[in-house]
Structures are given as structure tokens and as C-alpha cells.
Design an enzyme around this catalytic site. Sequence first.
Site, mmCIF file in Angstrom:
data_model
loop_
_atom_site.group_PDB
_atom_site.id
_atom_site.type_symbol
_atom_site.label_atom_id
_atom_site.label_comp_id
_atom_site.label_asym_id
_atom_site.label_seq_id
_atom_site.Cartn_x
_atom_site.Cartn_y
_atom_site.Cartn_z
ATOM 1 C CD GLU A 37 -10.301 5.131 1.087
ATOM 2 O OE1 GLU A 37 -9.953 6.393 1.057
ATOM 3 O OE2 GLU A 37 -9.588 4.207 0.685
ATOM 4 C CB SER A 48 -0.477 -8.430 -0.985
ATOM 5 O OG SER A 48 -1.149 -9.005 -0.371
ATOM 6 C CE LYS A 50 -4.493 -1.449 1.305
ATOM 7 N NZ LYS A 50 -4.360 -2.783 1.728
#
Length: 393
Positions: free
Chosen positions: A111, A377, A89
Amino acid sequence: MKYKVDENGFYGNFGGAYIPEMLYPNIDELKRNYLEIINSQNFRKDFEKLLSEYVGRPTPLYFAQRLSKKYNTKIYLKREDLCHTGAHKINNTIGQILLAKNLNKKRIIAETGAGQHGVATATVCALMGIDCVIYMGEVDIKRQAPNVARMKMLGAQVREAKSGSKTLKDATNEAMRDWINNPIDTHYIIGSVVGPHPYPDMVTRLQSVISKEVKTQLLEKEGRDYPDYLVACVGGGSNAAGLYYHYLNNEKVKIIAVEAAGKGIDSGESAATIKLGKIGIMHGSKTLLMQNDDGQIIEPYSISAGLDYPGIGPLHSHLYETERAKFVSVNDSEAMDWGLALSQIEGIIPAIETAHAFSILDTMAFKKDDILVFNCSGRGDKDLETYIKYFKL
Ligand SMILES: *Cc1c(COP(=O)(O)O)cnc(C)c1O
């Protein structure tokens, strides 16, 4: 390019920018500037320097020897779990904070559901000394206390979304409302390849550093820069989009996307958007959504908070419709078993999101010489509590 976004923000039948009029100026400013900024030499220089010195890129492409032996095929892991903050991310938040600086923004909003994107955003705001407000559902704040604490330590303000189901979708609505009220000085960092155009394309490009590195690394290790299969888990779809990007037009590369089936596709408790979804509009984008006959969004469920989203990025809906990618859904128990298996076969404790991807090894057949690249990930630290409860560790 067949799988690239068009100038109106569409991937085939999906995408676009379905936004309230009050958001036009913000989205328009982004749309007019994002490509020029992220392709500029200055941006590339800053982005690459931070990815290297702060995030720790390039992440290794690791040949998983024991796993390969067990399944009699060649398995590589792209180690996004080794990025600073523990997942892919941050590739996106580093890119967007640089973009925000270029646009002279003084304040960041975001968010978050599980809190991973909130932490990645709070991290880059601390890095740049920019004010940061994170919207999070009241229910998620209770469920994800460690990540809330991290965001606070990093100096972010965490605001509770108290409407609706008090989860990710409601936090997103609150963030959009904030943006409408603060159009001049604020940039909204969306955490996946979702939302109105240009977000899906912008986030895909920022995450595409993953496949760019895989090309170089595979060439070095295998003498060819492409694998036979790419495999990634899909929540909104950003780690998958980043892994696929530079291979989308290479039809020799087969693409597999794994979504979360929760307690089972037909259980009423899942997040299998592709399998169960119908076309609709949410958060500014036309895409496949889990909804009832009246078009009400159905609350998704997955044991992994990062896959617990009722929609999917428009690129992925397009990859599904054109059959460029094969979509597989995997339930909680299969994913949990793989979390344990990867830990014990390779010494890598994966995020539960990541663990979903490996389940295809049990259901699909591969040849001995096939080269598979799995996107690892994220790391499993954040999921330890869930692993402890589940396996009674
Ligand atoms: C957030 C998250 C995901 C899901 O998000 P995508 O946008 O689909 O990549 C997957 N894995 C990890 C580790 C995450 O934190």
C-alpha cells in the site's frame, strides 16, 4: 526487555493481530518464520551486502556545526536522507524482499499514501525481478503524480483504490483483500511499524540498523555510544523505531517523538494521533487512533503526506503510555519554517516530515554538553512543489 513485543504481539496494552480468519494462514506463516529468517546468517549476509552496496549504508552521522552553535548544544544528524530513493523506507523493503524470497513468494503487494513506500517497494522488486502491485488511493494518485510515474518506470503496476476517502487507509484495505485472495504466492510489504503482529516487530528490527550504526558512530566521535536525546518524526513510526531500538532499555537516553499537528491540535485538521487518539483497532492492530465517539476513523491531515496517518504503531502507543518517550506535536507552519531553516543553516533540504522534528529546538532547553541525535528521515526533493507554493520561491 521491557519494550519488546511479547509472543502474542503485544507491547503492553497495544498491538496483537486482529485479522479476519481468511488472513490467518498468511500471518501465521510469517509469524512462525520471520525471526528465524532474519536472524539467519544467510539473511544477514545478503541484507548487509545490499544495505552497503545498493542503499549506501552506513549513512553518515553528521555533526551539525552551525546548528549546534546557534542552539548552544551538540547536534548530530543521522543522514537517512542519503539512502537510495531518498529516505529510510528502503531499509525495510530490502529486508522484506529478502524475506519474501526465503519464503518462496513470487509476487509482492504493498500500500502507499504519498508514494514513498510504493517507490521503495517497486525499487526492490525491480532489483529482484519480482512482480509488484502497489495499491494507492485515487485521490493520492492525483496528488502524487511524480511518485506514480516512478513506480511505473520501475515496472510496478499501480492499482487505484476507489472506496472510502480514496486515500492510504483505503489502499491498505485493498491490499489486505488482495492478500486474502492470493495467500500462497504473495507477500505483503507493509511500509511502517503498523499492522498485525509480526509486522511492527519485523519492521522495527529491519529499521534498527539505524540505531546500530549510531552506537558505533557516536562511540567513535564522542567516546560513548549513547546520546542524551534521540529525536525523530512519527507517522506510523518506523524511522523513529529504528532510531530508538538499541537504546530503549538505556534510561539515560531521553526519547522524543514528534507528530504532525497539521493546522493545529484543535483545528480538526491534524494527524496528532497520540494527543488526540483513543484506543481502537485498525489494520489488524490495537493502538491509539484518531476516531470519533462512534469509533469512526477521522481523516487525518498534515502538509507532509508521510505523517498523514490516523494511527501510530503499537510500540509508540506503549512508549507513550509508559512515559518512556515524550511526544510533541508540531504544526504545518513550524515544520515548513524548519524546512527552510535547515536548508540555510546546514545546506540540507529535508523532507517536510523530517523538518517537524527540529521544532523541538525552539520549545525545549538543552545544555551545552548535551548530545542530540536527530533522524534525518528523508530528503526534500519530493516536497519541492509544496515548498515552492508555500514560500512562493
Ligand atoms: C514515510 C516517511 C516518514 C513517516 O513514516 P514513519 O514510518 O513514521 O517513519 C517520515 N519521513 C519520511 C522522509 C518518510 O518518507
